[in-house]
Scaffold this active site. Sequence first.
Site, PDB file in Angstrom:
ATOM      1  N   SER A  18       0.976  -1.293  -0.147  1.00 45.65           N
ATOM      2  CA  SER A  18      -0.027   0.000   0.125  1.00 45.65           C
ATOM      3  C   SER A  18       0.873   1.133   0.046  1.00 45.65           C
ATOM      4  CB  SER A  18      -1.056   0.087   1.076  1.00 45.65           C
ATOM      5  OG  SER A  18      -1.824   0.875   1.074  1.00 45.65           O
ATOM      6  N   SER A  19       0.430   2.395  -0.651  1.00 40.57           N
ATOM      7  CA  SER A  19       1.281   3.288  -0.707  1.00 40.57           C
ATOM      8  C   SER A  19       0.368   4.831  -0.860  1.00 40.57           C
ATOM      9  CB  SER A  19       2.309   3.286  -1.958  1.00 40.57           C
ATOM     10  OG  SER A  19       1.382   3.278  -3.233  1.00 40.57           O
ATOM     11  N   ALA A  20       0.976   5.757  -0.970  1.00 37.25           N
ATOM     12  CA  ALA A  20       0.429   7.092  -1.206  1.00 37.25           C
ATOM     13  C   ALA A  20       1.223   7.469  -2.659  1.00 37.25           C
ATOM     14  CB  ALA A  20       0.864   8.150  -0.428  1.00 37.25           C
TER      15      ALA A  20
END
Length: 376
Positions: A88-90
């Site tokens: 998961s990431s921005a």
Amino acid sequence: MDAYARLTAGLISTGALGEGWRGAFARAPRSAFVPDTVWAPEDASPTGYRRITRGDAGAAWRELVDADGVVVTQLDDGVEGGPGMATSSASMPSLVATMLRHLDVADGHTVLDIGTGTGWTSALLAARLGDENVTTVEVDPRIAAEAAKRLKAAGFAPRCVVGDGLAGWSSGAPYDRIHSTAAVRRVPRAWIEQTRPGGIIVSPWGTPYANAGLLRLVAGDRGVESYGRFVDDVSFMWMRTQRPPRVTGPGTAPVHRTASVMDPDLALENVDVAFAIGLRVPGVRYVHTWDDADPQATYRMRLSDGEGSWASVAYQGWDSEDTVHQAGPRRLWDEITAARRWWLNHGSPELTRFGLTVATDGKQSLWLDNAAHVVG
């Protein structure tokens, strides 16, 4: 001018951030949605990442968050002690702006946002279209709960749903737009069924070999095929249930040992050829391996299809005997070299010359330049 303001000014100057989204980016800075703990790449770490916390390393945290780069916010689906796979990431702000521009929204449009993640893209959509017009879906309950908290703290209230984004969210359908921040290998029928005819779906799309395309798909009328094109080069994390299998080691002794007819570097010469090879060689993924004692001589590309076929090719002396090893029902390196020849014979097409058709039964076909020229 602070770092985020300089970042958005740069996005405006390059044309990545359209005029209609400037107010949303100002109202919803990325820093308001990135969690206090993030991970930065570090080669020396066993996982390939080092942990950075806002409290202990605020300057480093801020530098990551206000830069035009991906900020990893979860490893290994949140399981401790994993191999270090970013899950998961921005997303990179310039890519977020690009995707939103291709979404082509108008006032009053309803949007289904697939993959809430940090909540930042949901906030941008809500700032542009209003909370009531945005539904966001996240498969990970913990990530979804944290995003909902950050959205509320920042003054946004889109509908937040915990569920499998591949199924969409039928309760709010039909939508004018569907926006995904996770890559797919197959466009779900549910997305098309939940989009108004003529509505737009924007999603990263890829193959196990090249997770590289940004698909802009226009939903067809009921009972009619849907068509789309790859409009940009992007790479996003996979939908969890569409992640390609990991490359496996040789399960059997190589039964074919030959020289290579092609320099292995050419199989990854640029994103255009990698994308085309991925279309022509279905299901095949690669990794690079080497022997630490002699990295130059033993550096190899290893390929597998998850169904018993594998191959490897040495980079050093690739045209010498016994540099290609292959086994299983398929000759994977032969397929790779044939796919690159196909790409050359068709004029070395850029990624944006390819498109995709989704039939009413969900079957998808890929094509070059027009739907009559099917690839595969």
